[in-house]
Write a protein that holds these residues in place. Structure first.
Motif, PDB file in Angstrom:
ATOM      1  N   PRO A  15      -2.882 -31.613 -16.871  1.00 58.84           N
ATOM      2  CA  PRO A  15      -3.494 -30.321 -17.215  1.00 58.84           C
ATOM      3  C   PRO A  15      -4.897 -30.504 -17.781  1.00 58.84           C
ATOM      4  CG  PRO A  15      -1.198 -30.270 -17.797  1.00 58.84           C
ATOM      5  CD  PRO A  15      -1.474 -31.669 -17.300  1.00 58.84           C
ATOM      6  N   ARG A  25     -12.559 -20.389 -15.779  1.00 57.32           N
ATOM      7  CA  ARG A  25     -11.336 -20.937 -15.191  1.00 57.32           C
ATOM      8  C   ARG A  25     -11.676 -22.161 -14.328  1.00 57.32           C
ATOM      9  NH1 ARG A  25      -7.303 -17.559 -15.953  1.00 57.32           N
ATOM     10  NH2 ARG A  25      -5.997 -18.328 -14.267  1.00 57.32           N
ATOM     11  N   SER A 191      -2.351 -25.892  -5.961  1.00 58.81           N
ATOM     12  CA  SER A 191      -2.297 -25.857  -7.431  1.00 58.81           C
ATOM     13  C   SER A 191      -2.243 -24.415  -7.902  1.00 58.81           C
ATOM     14  CB  SER A 191      -3.535 -26.530  -8.038  1.00 58.81           C
ATOM     15  OG  SER A 191      -3.470 -27.927  -7.919  1.00 58.81           O
ATOM     16  N   VAL A 192      -1.585 -24.215  -9.005  1.00 59.71           N
ATOM     17  CA  VAL A 192      -1.510 -22.896  -9.633  1.00 59.71           C
ATOM     18  C   VAL A 192      -2.305 -22.945 -10.929  1.00 59.71           C
ATOM     19  CG1 VAL A 192       0.010 -21.183 -10.682  1.00 59.71           C
ATOM     20  CG2 VAL A 192       0.753 -22.457  -8.638  1.00 59.71           C
ATOM     21  N   GLU A 194      -2.922 -21.929 -14.542  1.00 57.94           N
ATOM     22  CA  GLU A 194      -2.075 -21.414 -15.607  1.00 57.94           C
ATOM     23  C   GLU A 194      -2.923 -21.114 -16.834  1.00 57.94           C
ATOM     24  OE1 GLU A 194       1.880 -23.475 -15.855  1.00 57.94           O
ATOM     25  OE2 GLU A 194       0.829 -24.953 -14.621  1.00 57.94           O
ATOM     26  N   ASP A 195      -2.345 -20.377 -17.778  1.00 60.02           N
ATOM     27  CA  ASP A 195      -3.041 -20.039 -19.018  1.00 60.02           C
ATOM     28  C   ASP A 195      -2.240 -20.543 -20.201  1.00 60.02           C
ATOM     29  OD1 ASP A 195      -5.389 -18.390 -18.189  1.00 60.02           O
ATOM     30  OD2 ASP A 195      -3.803 -17.230 -17.221  1.00 60.02           O
ATOM     31  N   ASP A 196      -2.916 -21.295 -21.044  1.00 64.90           N
ATOM     32  CA  ASP A 196      -2.291 -21.772 -22.280  1.00 64.90           C
ATOM     33  C   ASP A 196      -2.526 -20.732 -23.373  1.00 64.90           C
ATOM     34  OD1 ASP A 196      -1.182 -23.329 -24.298  1.00 64.90           O
ATOM     35  OD2 ASP A 196      -3.112 -24.279 -24.752  1.00 64.90           O
ATOM     36  N   GLU A 216      -6.438 -17.712 -25.203  1.00 67.57           N
ATOM     37  CA  GLU A 216      -5.880 -18.251 -23.959  1.00 67.57           C
ATOM     38  C   GLU A 216      -6.860 -19.251 -23.372  1.00 67.57           C
ATOM     39  OE1 GLU A 216      -4.936 -15.120 -21.258  1.00 67.57           O
ATOM     40  OE2 GLU A 216      -3.120 -14.542 -22.316  1.00 67.57           O
ATOM     41  N   PRO A 218      -7.364 -21.381 -19.759  1.00 69.58           N
ATOM     42  CA  PRO A 218      -6.866 -21.663 -18.405  1.00 69.58           C
ATOM     43  C   PRO A 218      -6.922 -23.154 -18.081  1.00 69.58           C
ATOM     44  CG  PRO A 218      -9.069 -20.751 -18.304  1.00 69.58           C
ATOM     45  CD  PRO A 218      -8.685 -20.724 -19.752  1.00 69.58           C
ATOM     46  N   ALA A 220      -5.271 -26.381 -15.033  1.00 73.75           N
ATOM     47  CA  ALA A 220      -4.511 -26.733 -13.836  1.00 73.75           C
ATOM     48  C   ALA A 220      -4.400 -28.252 -13.768  1.00 73.75           C
ATOM     49  CB  ALA A 220      -5.181 -26.195 -12.577  1.00 73.75           C
TER      50      ALA A 220
END
Length: 350
Positions: A15, A25, A191-192, A194-196, A216, A218, A220
């Motif tokens: 990540p 992003r 790949s997707v 994602e948001d932490d 948040e 982002p 990947a």
């Protein structure tokens, strides 16, 4: 004959958010109908040329007026103005002198004093020439003469300019053609993004159980295919025919490409990684990327091994169809413990 040196690598990043778009992003690209993680070539080149690897291999630092690395900046005029003012020039003399110097490199911004509109890449030799002129002007308490301004740009052999080129819109005679082509690093699988969702706690708040900050971030993860093509003969010409500097430059570039990642969000993700597979090819045939191996996204859960298999299979099949696409090759594979970085660097430079 070795005209081209091609480097193919596979690097697994956990990540991370190494290279952000305008929304913050991770950058992506659509390929083979799937969204892939992407790191731009601009981001990679800056990470490499400013890396400790380049500094150690070339004994130089970006920003210095000595050594083999150049400096990309808009601030040559602005810095000159500050030095003139610090030396006691009045505002008009400092401004007139700095303005004339800055315009040697390009048009000036209208809203920022003496800042050049576009980044200009100057060699350490050219930066030293500018330093000497500023010292001369300060000693003489005067503006620069046209002949002095005309001498600021000149023949140079900075390694990073030799590799990645230089474009000066107003001084095209000092442009340089890039000897190294760098592809955007691209995920070999879908790949997707994602948001932490994260919170931060106030250490001194003992009464309220709530978070002091909510945000948040982002991210990947992906295995990236990275491809470089080096025109060895052009690089040598750009370096003034200096064979020793050429070999040092080749080793610096390849080691950096295998071990240095962009610095984006490293403090949050510590996503530093070395390539787990690398292939160097040498020869005179027209180069070709092996990105075709990943047009169909790798779909298994073993991205690291499947990526190597797909890449080496395509390489061998291309040889069967087109004939040998390279005169010589060397590779290493971290997953099997075969080959070595030292061997790869020696092979590339020999």
């Amino acid at each position: 004959m070795t005209r081209f040196i091609q480097l193919h690598t596979l690097i697994s990043y956990p990540p991370s958010n190494l290279n952000r778009d305008d929304l913050g992003r991770p950058k992506t690209a659509l390929m083979g109908g799937a969204e892939r993680l992407r790191v731009s070539s601009q981001s990679l080149k800056r990470a490499w040329r400013t890396s400790d690897v380049f500094a150690a291999r070339l004994g130089s630092q970006v920003g210095s007026s000595d050594g083999s690395l150049g400096t990309r900046t808009k601030r040559l005029g602005a810095d000159a103005y500050e030095r003139f003012r610090a030396a006691g020039f009045n505002e008009k003399l400092a401004g007139d002198s700095a303005g004339k110097i800055a315009q040697v490199y390009g048009a000036l911004k209208k809203d920022k004093s003496f800042e050049i509109e576009q980044l200009v890449h100057v060699s350490a030799e050219e930066k030293a020439t500018l330093d000497a002129l500023i010292a001369t002007l300060i000693a003489g308490k005067r503006e620069p003469e046209q002949a002095e301004l005309d001498a600021l740009l000149h023949t140079q052999h900075a390694v990073d300019i030799a590799m990645f080129g230089r474009m000066l819109a107003s001084k095209t005679e000092y442009n340089g053609e890039a000897a190294v082509q760098v592809a955007h690093a691209l995920g070999i699988h879908a790949s997707v993004l994602e948001d932490d969702y994260f919170t931060a706690v106030d250490d001194l708040n003992v009464q309220d159980a709530g978070a002091a900050h909510i945000g948040e971030s982002p991210f990947a993860a992906a295995v990236l295919y990275q491809y470089l093509c080096i025109d060895r003969e052009l690089l040598k010409r750009n370096l003034g025919g200096d064979e020793a500097l050429l070999n040092a430059a080749l080793q610096a570039l390849i080691e950096a490409a295998l071990t240095v990642a962009p610095t984006g969000k490293q403090n949050s993700y510590a996503s530093r990684a070395y390539a787990h597979y690398a292939l160097v090819e040498k020869g005179s045939r027209q180069p070709r990327s092996l990105s075709l191996a990943f047009l169909k996204p790798v779909a298994s859960n073993d991205y690291a091994s499947e990526g190597i298999q797909a890449l080496t299979t395509l390489r061998d099949n291309m040889d069967k169809v087109y004939g040998a696409c390279a005169d010589a090759r060397d590779e290493f594979n971290v997953l099997t413990g075969s080959g070595s970085l030292a061997g790869l660097l020696a092979f590339a430079a020999e």
